[in-house]
Scaffold this active site. Structure first.
Site, short mmCIF file in Angstrom:
data_model
loop_
_atom_site.label_atom_id
_atom_site.label_comp_id
_atom_site.label_asym_id
_atom_site.label_seq_id
_atom_site.Cartn_x
_atom_site.Cartn_y
_atom_site.Cartn_z
N VAL B 101 0.86 -1.17 0.00
CA VAL B 101 0.00 0.00 0.00
C VAL B 101 0.90 1.23 0.00
O VAL B 101 1.92 1.26 0.70
CB VAL B 101 -0.91 0.03 1.25
CG1 VAL B 101 -1.79 1.26 1.24
CG2 VAL B 101 -1.77 -1.24 1.30
N CYS B 102 0.55 2.22 -0.81
CA CYS B 102 1.25 3.50 -0.83
C CYS B 102 2.73 3.25 -1.17
O CYS B 102 3.03 2.44 -2.05
CB CYS B 102 1.04 4.17 0.53
SG CYS B 102 1.34 5.95 0.56
N THR B 103 3.65 3.90 -0.49
CA THR B 103 5.07 3.74 -0.82
C THR B 103 5.66 2.43 -0.33
O THR B 103 6.86 2.20 -0.49
CB THR B 103 5.88 4.93 -0.28
OG1 THR B 103 5.53 5.13 1.09
CG2 THR B 103 5.56 6.19 -1.06
#
Lengths: 227, 227
Positions: B101-103
């Protein structure tokens, strides 16, 4: 712009997203402080085991500007705890904004402060709001005066963005939404009893029946104390 | 149906919703166990101060069936930590599903395992994926073989529901969506750089410039080690 003291209550068996969704939003308001308060400094264990640490004890809280109350199965026990209930009542009376997510609305209702107010909560407990004298509204976020109530679990994001705009303006709320890339694309349309497959709604209600029965008993017992 | 061992990595300065969004979904999969793993047993402090406890040390993890990697500013330091990086690489190689998720996608990219794969990450770091040899795709959830990558922060809910359906079927995923009342109604349409007001996108990019510059340096340093 006055500094905002924002505080969330936690307790065992909360539903962690009721806390963490609003935290993602409200912890990013300019000129504000956000803390988690609990009855003890032990980690609170969410319904599915996630453990979150409080920042301070209930009695260490100043009068909060914004009070946030999450929900979850643990609400039944929290409603029956006079220390927690009195803390919520006192903080809610003095706060400029009170924000509940999910069955956190029942905990607020248990203080008597939702009497005559429009409010919402998780769909499965929605019918219990009138026991506390509130008008149950089937909307995702309901605002009545200083009370903002959000429906089940993930509605805390929508409620918190609504509250962020109210407290700090639209642009601040939009900036937080952009940061957290909140452009939801649920892969299914199953988020409410109106849209989910009927058989699934029936089996979910059946699976929750004993929990809801126990909760309704707790709600009626608390309501009887002030009516 | 084989039992699923699901494990999430945590580290300081994660973005807590990258963890807690997927937790809400994946902890409700039938016949599964979900644990949080970290380098030490100290609470991990999220970018805005929320403190979450790990359940076990990295070296205590069995080979996971599902590896979940959140993001946040702390990804820069995690990428540079050989113990964390080696754990992610080893677990990702053996897992049947890897979910970032995300970075978190950059941390996975740093292991070299995204080379030649389609992937996504937070919009502000999207251009860094090709440094690890991945094809950056501007979608909310991207699946390539066993790798499921989700865009910024709140996209973890959509990615986790996608993964839940893949692992346990559509009806299970729909049931979880119904429980968590995931029928999002953002009060603004500001969740992506394409939809947010242009001035807001520009000011957000400016505010993140030094963070992104530092991150790109970290990404290039790690990528140089295996290219």
């Amino acid at each position: 712009m006055a500094h905002l003291n924002i505080g969330s209550l936690i307790f065992d068996d909360l539903d962690q997203v009721d806390l963490t969704g609003p935290h993602e939003v409200l912890s990013r308001l300019p000129d504000s402080t956000w803390k988690i308060y609990a009855k003890t400094m032990a980690p609170a264990r969410d319904m599915k085991g996630l453990r979150i640490l409080p920042d301070a004890l209930l009695e260490e809280a100043p009068q909060l500007d914004v009070l946030h109350v999450p929900g979850g199965f643990g609400v039944d026990a929290a409603m029956a705890d006079p220390v927690i209930l009195e803390w919520v009542r006192r903080q809610a009376m003095g706060a400029q904004a009170v924000f509940t997510v999910c069955t956190g609305a029942l905990l607020l209702g248990a203080t008597g402060l939702l009497r005559g107010k429009r409010a919402t909560t998780h769909w499965a407990s929605h019918h219990m709001l009138p026991i506390f004298g509130a008008t149950a509204v089937n909307e995702r976020v309901v605002e009545d005066g200083k009370f903002v109530t959000a429906a089940g679990v993930t509605s805390g994001f929508d409620g918190a963005l609504h509250l962020a705009a109210k407290l700090r303006g639209t642009e601040v709320a939009q900036g937080i939404q952009l940061y957290m890339q909140y452009d939801p694309r649920p892969p299914f349309d199953s988020g409410t009893p109106e849209t989910a497959p009927a058989a699934l709604v029936a089996s979910t209600r059946a699976a929750m029946a004993s929990v809801l029965e126990r909760r309704e008993k707790a709600v009626r017992a608390v309501a009887a104390a002030f009516t």
